[in-house]
Design a protein around this motif. Structure first.
Motif, PDB file in Angstrom:
ATOM      1  N   ARG A 198      30.415  33.909  32.816  1.00 13.00           N
ATOM      2  CA  ARG A 198      29.959  34.483  34.071  1.00 13.00           C
ATOM      3  C   ARG A 198      31.154  35.026  34.829  1.00 13.00           C
ATOM      4  O   ARG A 198      32.266  34.496  34.718  1.00 13.00           O
ATOM      5  CB  ARG A 198      29.212  33.435  34.926  1.00 13.00           C
ATOM      6  CG  ARG A 198      27.956  32.877  34.251  1.00 13.00           C
ATOM      7  CD  ARG A 198      27.261  31.813  35.106  1.00 13.00           C
ATOM      8  NE  ARG A 198      26.598  32.377  36.274  1.00 13.00           N
ATOM      9  CZ  ARG A 198      25.371  32.906  36.247  1.00 13.00           C
ATOM     10  NH1 ARG A 198      24.701  32.968  35.119  1.00 13.00           N
ATOM     11  NH2 ARG A 198      24.822  33.361  37.348  1.00 13.00           N
ATOM     12  N   TYR A 199      30.936  36.086  35.582  1.00  7.71           N
ATOM     13  CA  TYR A 199      32.015  36.670  36.378  1.00  7.71           C
ATOM     14  C   TYR A 199      31.501  36.993  37.770  1.00  7.71           C
ATOM     15  O   TYR A 199      30.295  37.164  37.988  1.00  7.71           O
ATOM     16  CB  TYR A 199      32.604  37.903  35.700  1.00  7.71           C
ATOM     17  CG  TYR A 199      31.619  39.005  35.382  1.00  7.71           C
ATOM     18  CD1 TYR A 199      31.357  40.033  36.289  1.00  7.71           C
ATOM     19  CD2 TYR A 199      30.951  39.030  34.154  1.00  7.71           C
ATOM     20  CE1 TYR A 199      30.462  41.039  35.986  1.00  7.71           C
ATOM     21  CE2 TYR A 199      30.058  40.035  33.836  1.00  7.71           C
ATOM     22  CZ  TYR A 199      29.811  41.046  34.757  1.00  7.71           C
ATOM     23  OH  TYR A 199      28.921  42.042  34.449  1.00  7.71           O
ATOM     24  N   GLY A 221      27.381  45.827  34.767  1.00  2.00           N
ATOM     25  CA  GLY A 221      27.840  45.304  33.481  1.00  2.00           C
ATOM     26  C   GLY A 221      26.754  44.694  32.623  1.00  2.00           C
ATOM     27  O   GLY A 221      27.028  43.782  31.829  1.00  2.00           O
ATOM     28  N   GLY A 269      27.797  37.111  31.636  1.00  2.85           N
ATOM     29  CA  GLY A 269      28.559  37.956  30.725  1.00  2.85           C
ATOM     30  C   GLY A 269      28.304  37.547  29.286  1.00  2.85           C
ATOM     31  O   GLY A 269      27.331  36.833  28.989  1.00  2.85           O
ATOM     32  N   GLU A 270      29.157  37.964  28.391  1.00  6.32           N
ATOM     33  CA  GLU A 270      29.000  37.663  26.976  1.00  6.32           C
ATOM     34  C   GLU A 270      29.305  36.194  26.678  1.00  6.32           C
ATOM     35  O   GLU A 270      30.112  35.556  27.369  1.00  6.32           O
ATOM     36  CB  GLU A 270      29.923  38.568  26.160  1.00  6.32           C
ATOM     37  CG  GLU A 270      29.563  40.054  26.242  1.00  6.32           C
ATOM     38  CD  GLU A 270      30.482  40.903  25.396  1.00  6.32           C
ATOM     39  OE1 GLU A 270      31.479  40.360  24.881  1.00  6.32           O
ATOM     40  OE2 GLU A 270      30.210  42.109  25.255  1.00  6.32           O
ATOM     41  N   GLU A 311      24.519  44.167  29.495  1.00  9.76           N
ATOM     42  CA  GLU A 311      24.759  44.428  28.076  1.00  9.76           C
ATOM     43  C   GLU A 311      23.495  44.137  27.280  1.00  9.76           C
ATOM     44  O   GLU A 311      22.762  43.185  27.582  1.00  9.76           O
ATOM     45  CB  GLU A 311      25.906  43.549  27.565  1.00  9.76           C
ATOM     46  CG  GLU A 311      27.244  43.787  28.250  1.00  9.76           C
ATOM     47  CD  GLU A 311      27.937  45.057  27.777  1.00  9.76           C
ATOM     48  OE1 GLU A 311      27.462  45.639  26.769  1.00  9.76           O
ATOM     49  OE2 GLU A 311      28.923  45.472  28.406  1.00  9.76           O
TER      50      GLU A 311
END
Length: 420
Positions: free
Chosen positions: A251-252, A146, A246-247, A148
């Motif tokens: 966070r994931y 993931g 993440g964006e 980006e």
């Protein structure tokens, strides 16, 4: 003064002359023999001495299952993989193997070689903002974590994306930071040769199915063993779960896809498992490098493309090989040995251009020849060799002059004798 021969004494004088010349020639030959170079003389002196026996050819080049069991050793498990190997991570002893050097597509297990090559150049604390062009060219159907464009990542986050999620997107970004896709592939190829992994041919650094890209159970064991000696590699490959950026600062969670490590999705966790890396592509099937520790012993197992069962078979076959390897401790003799692993280089001190990271001007990977691939070149004669031939020529000349002198004296004596 003219020196001549009377007809009456010519025959006797010729015989005397021939005798003198023959003796002089023999002397010259003896002097030439004595004048040979010291190296040649030593070689001649020890020619009859026994030579050390040459090591036997590696049995790992043979096809089929290889094991040298002692009495009481457990039976090797029935494994359907096209190629597999069990080795002691500390000594490099190969305890058993099956088609160890068979060249097969490696899938994402090739990411171990990518990590061995690139980890030392990119410190984990380095911050990097991903650009869109760095994510171009990712193969269709690739595994992704993931990444980006526009998001700033720590290099350590990207490495966790490589090891846990097998993210080809993370590999592309790291390869771009390392000098580019083609350059990284060339560096990986050089690294494989430096490690003694001659079955591996690198085309796509992420392990994506590409014509001509191959490795072997032997080479993957070499990569896994070398990785365990690199603290960063060992830490990443043994991480079961982590948080990924993440964006908008979110966070994931991500989880390692090596099910022997996590015990997820119907595969039981293997006690003492360290890692290392799993993979899957259409051409490669399922592949796995697994390492586990029990007591003071660590084993490395590689399994390539099981032919029975489904996608979980690779884990169960690796489990059975690990169990066998621990049970066979002291009950089998090695069938081969993995090459000695060099010490892992330290990571660079901070982010920089490739030339600065390596402490000198950038060099093309093609210009760096691994030590084990160096080709012999013709050696120029040494000073000793040249002086030896000069000495010999001098002695030959002196002998010829001596022979002429002897002949002259004999002729004069014969002439005086004939006149009296």
């Amino acid at each position: 003064m003219t020196i001549g021969f009377s007809f009456r004494t010519a025959a006797s004088r010729s015989a005397v002359t021939r005798t003198a010349l023959t003796c002089s020639a023999l002397c010259a030959a003896g002097l030439l023999a004595a004048a040979q170079s010291p190296a040649t003389a030593v070689t001649t002196a020890v020619a009859g001495a026994p030579r050390p026996a040459a090591p036997p050819p590696a049995s790992l080049d043979r096809t089929g299952t290889l094991v040298r069991a002692r009495p009481g050793a457990p039976d090797v498990p029935d494994v359907s993989a096209l190629s597999w190997l069990v080795a002691d991570a500390r000594t490099g002893d190969v305890l058993a193997s099956h088609n160890a050097h068979r060249r097969l597509p490696p899938a994402s297990t090739l990411k171990t070689l990518f990590a061995l090559t690139v980890l030392p150049t990119l410190p984990g604390t380095t911050l990097h903002t991903v650009r869109e062009r760095e994510l171009e060219g990712i193969g269709a159907g690739s595994s992704m974590v993931g990444v980006e464009d526009g998001i700033t990542y720590r290099v350590a986050d990207l490495w966790r994306g490589v090891f846990l999620n097998s993210g080809n997107d993370a590999v592309h970004v790291l390869a771009s930071m390392n000098g580019g896709w083609t350059s990284t592939a060339a560096q990986m190829q050089a690294k494989a040769r430096a490690l003694g992994a001659d079955d591996t041919h690198v085309v796509s650094p992420d392990g994506y199915d590409t014509p001509g890209q191959v490795s072997s159970a032997y080479d993957l064991a070499v990569f896994g063993r070398a990785g365990l000696r690199n603290p960063d590699f060992a830490r990443y490959c043994s991480t079961a779960e982590a948080m990924f950026p993440g964006e908008a600062g979110s966070r994931y969670g991500i989880q390692n896809t090596n099910r022997l490590l996590t015990g997820a999705n119907g595969v039981g966790h293997y006690p003492g498992l360290i890692g290392v890396k799993n993979g899957y592509t259409t051409n490669a099937g399922n592949t796995l490098i697994a390492a586990a520790k029990r007591g003071s012993r660590t084993l490395v197992v590689t399994v390539m493309n099981p032919q029975a069962g489904g996608g979980l078979t690779v884990y169960e076959e690796a489990r059975s090989l690990l169990d066998w390897g621990f049970a066979a401790d002291g009950r089998v003799d090695p069938v081969g040995t993995l090459p000695e692993v060099p010490a892992a280089p330290a990571a660079a001190a901070g982010p920089s251009a490739p030339a600065a990271r390596h402490g000198g001007p950038a060099r093309s990977p093609a210009a760096v020849r691994p030590a084990d691939s160096a080709r012999p070149v013709a050696a120029a004669p040494s000073d000793d060799e040249e002086s030896g031939w000069s000495d010999a020529a001098g002695i030959a000349g002196a002998a010829a002059l001596g022979a002429a002198g002897v002949a002259l004296v004999l002729r004069l004596r014969a002439r005086r004798s004939g006149r009296g």
